[in-house]
Write an enzyme that holds these catalytic residues in place. Structure first.
Site, PDB file in Angstrom:
ATOM      1  N   CYS A  79     149.141  77.335 132.917  1.00  0.00           N
ATOM      2  CA  CYS A  79     147.731  77.027 133.188  1.00  0.00           C
ATOM      3  C   CYS A  79     147.567  76.687 134.667  1.00  0.00           C
ATOM      4  O   CYS A  79     146.901  75.717 135.021  1.00  0.00           O
ATOM      5  CB  CYS A  79     147.233  75.891 132.297  1.00  0.00           C
ATOM      6  SG  CYS A  79     148.140  74.330 132.503  1.00  0.00           S
ATOM      7  N   ASP A  96     155.417  78.635 126.960  1.00  0.00           N
ATOM      8  CA  ASP A  96     154.263  78.101 127.686  1.00  0.00           C
ATOM      9  C   ASP A  96     154.788  76.914 128.498  1.00  0.00           C
ATOM     10  O   ASP A  96     154.804  75.787 128.025  1.00  0.00           O
ATOM     11  CB  ASP A  96     153.173  77.668 126.702  1.00  0.00           C
ATOM     12  CG  ASP A  96     151.919  77.195 127.403  1.00  0.00           C
ATOM     13  OD1 ASP A  96     151.296  78.001 128.111  1.00  0.00           O
ATOM     14  OD2 ASP A  96     151.565  76.008 127.245  1.00  0.00           O
ATOM     15  N   ALA A 138     156.765  73.099 123.019  1.00  0.00           N
ATOM     16  CA  ALA A 138     155.690  73.182 122.034  1.00  0.00           C
ATOM     17  C   ALA A 138     154.613  72.100 122.090  1.00  0.00           C
ATOM     18  O   ALA A 138     153.481  72.348 121.677  1.00  0.00           O
ATOM     19  CB  ALA A 138     156.294  73.201 120.629  1.00  0.00           C
ATOM     20  N   SER A 143     149.291  72.732 119.990  1.00  0.00           N
ATOM     21  CA  SER A 143     148.101  73.586 119.899  1.00  0.00           C
ATOM     22  C   SER A 143     148.479  75.013 119.545  1.00  0.00           C
ATOM     23  O   SER A 143     147.973  75.598 118.584  1.00  0.00           O
ATOM     24  CB  SER A 143     147.338  73.579 121.234  1.00  0.00           C
ATOM     25  OG  SER A 143     147.062  72.272 121.660  1.00  0.00           O
ATOM     26  N   LYS A 144     149.398  75.556 120.324  1.00  0.00           N
ATOM     27  CA  LYS A 144     149.804  76.948 120.120  1.00  0.00           C
ATOM     28  C   LYS A 144     150.741  77.082 118.920  1.00  0.00           C
ATOM     29  O   LYS A 144     150.723  78.108 118.231  1.00  0.00           O
ATOM     30  CB  LYS A 144     150.456  77.478 121.400  1.00  0.00           C
ATOM     31  CG  LYS A 144     149.519  77.454 122.601  1.00  0.00           C
ATOM     32  CD  LYS A 144     150.244  77.858 123.878  1.00  0.00           C
ATOM     33  CE  LYS A 144     149.359  77.696 125.083  1.00  0.00           C
ATOM     34  NZ  LYS A 144     149.052  76.269 125.387  1.00  0.00           N
ATOM     35  N   ASP A 155     166.874  69.906 124.982  1.00  0.00           N
ATOM     36  CA  ASP A 155     166.682  70.686 126.195  1.00  0.00           C
ATOM     37  C   ASP A 155     166.551  72.157 125.788  1.00  0.00           C
ATOM     38  O   ASP A 155     167.417  72.709 125.105  1.00  0.00           O
ATOM     39  CB  ASP A 155     167.882  70.500 127.123  1.00  0.00           C
ATOM     40  CG  ASP A 155     167.777  71.350 128.366  1.00  0.00           C
ATOM     41  OD1 ASP A 155     168.236  72.513 128.323  1.00  0.00           O
ATOM     42  OD2 ASP A 155     167.216  70.878 129.371  1.00  0.00           O
ATOM     43  N   PRO A 188     151.541  69.672 122.798  1.00  0.00           N
ATOM     44  CA  PRO A 188     151.288  68.847 121.612  1.00  0.00           C
ATOM     45  C   PRO A 188     151.169  69.641 120.311  1.00  0.00           C
ATOM     46  O   PRO A 188     150.861  69.079 119.272  1.00  0.00           O
ATOM     47  CB  PRO A 188     149.943  68.182 121.948  1.00  0.00           C
ATOM     48  CG  PRO A 188     149.233  69.217 122.755  1.00  0.00           C
ATOM     49  CD  PRO A 188     150.302  69.884 123.584  1.00  0.00           C
TER      50      PRO A 188
END
Length: 335
Positions: free
Chosen positions: A260, A206, A132, A136-137, A188, A134
């Site tokens: 990304c 992500d 997760a 953002s999502k 983990d 920083p």
């Protein structure tokens, strides 16, 4: 000697330029084709500042009014009603506004806003953001859920975890609510998922990746770490987390996997291997977002043909405003 000094003097003050890694250029040209790659290469630049309204604490009309009163010019984003592209001022100037300090807006790349949109979390659902930081999502998901339901955000790295915690507090995600359960974990991810068998309605994965889409040509620090060996090191962890996330997803639930990076090893090949393993248990959902440019999925890489359903994944075409991103949406079929 004088002539040499003169030449040095002429060069003094000029910007030193550094090219993208040769192997990366070669690989990306294979992915996109020579013609499209020429366009893509022009997008490895410092992107404009983009941000979204944190609808937990503000509305877009409210934010627009503040921006206009302070002389900030912005443009809207056709495919995301809550997003802005800053036109005439710096990121630093934006962060000096009260609306930023109060957590009413959040600076985030446009491509990063895509995975939560595709996940489409709804109020009342049980959702996991497995990697997760920083946040953002995570904060975007919480806003889309209208802070109704259950959201668990996990981050293994201690420094990144506390950044995530700080951001969630500043954006109002951590604030208690009668219908809201928000939990932060520092574990983990693969181990955590074993404790939540068939539990979540939706999971966002992500993953940590090679970050190729964030390269800025001429700025070696953005790609100095890159190598094919680095990609191979990341792939094992990505695959492990993908299967763990699937374990935690309930039948009928939806998993979104995103990166990304341009690397097929981290994108289409991961999904292809996953589909080969889980078979008919998974249904890849075709992704398209009106107004967002995309390119064809990689269906063959290094002489290996990939699973046919990989064609339904999304490769966001890099532009001068939007980073390249890869997103796959997979439904776990009900027995």
């Amino acid at each position: 000697m004088a002539k040499k000094n003169k030449k040095r003097g002429m060069k003094k003050g000029k910007k030193l330029s550094s090219s993208l890694p040769e192997k990366f250029v070669e690989r990306t040209e294979l992915i996109a084709g020579p013609a499209l790659f020429c366009d893509i290469r022009k997008t490895f630049i410092d992107k404009p500042t983009t941000f979204r309204v944190n609808t937990i604490r503000a509305t877009k009309p409210e934010i627009r009014e503040v921006l206009q009163s302070r002389g900030f010019k912005t443009t809207d984003v056709s495919w995301n009603k809550d997003a802005f592209v800053l036109q005439n001022k710096t990121k630093r100037e934006l962060t000096e506004l009260d609306i930023y300090k109060e957590g009413k807006i959040y600076i985030q790349s446009l491509a990063s806003m895509v995975p939560p949109i595709i996940l489409d979390p709804q109020p009342g659902e049980v959702v996991l953001d497995l990697t997760a930081a920083p946040g953002s999502k995570t904060s975007q998901i919480a806003a889309m859920m209208k802070k109704k339901g259950e959201l668990l955000a996990n981050e293994l790295n201690k420094v990144r975890f506390f950044r995530l915690k700080h951001n969630m507090e500043g954006l109002g995600v951590s604030d208690e609510g009668a219908d809201w359960e928000f939990t932060l974990r520092m574990e983990d991810g693969a181990a955590l998922c074993m404790d939540y068998t068939d539990y979540f309605d939706k999971v966002l994965l992500d993953v940590v990746c090679s970050g190729e889409s964030r390269f800025i040509e001429g700025v070696p620090r953005t790609y100095g770490y890159w190598s094919e060996k680095k990609i191979k090191m990341l792939v094992y962890r990505q695959q492990k987390l993908l299967f763990a996330a699937w374990h935690a997803l309930k039948p009928g639930g939806v998993l979104v996997y995103s990166t990304c990076t341009m690397a097929p090893e981290e994108n289409e090949m991961r999904i292809s291997k996953f589909l080969e393993r889980v078979g008919d248990e998974a249904e890849v959902i075709d992704i398209s977002i009106s107004g967002l440019k995309s390119m064809k999925s990689v269906m063959k890489w290094k002489e290996r043909d990939l699973h046919a359903d990989v064609s339904k994944t999304l490769r966001i075409l890099p532009t001068k405003e939007v980073e390249g991103f890869f997103v796959a949406k997979i439904k776990k079929k009900e027995v």
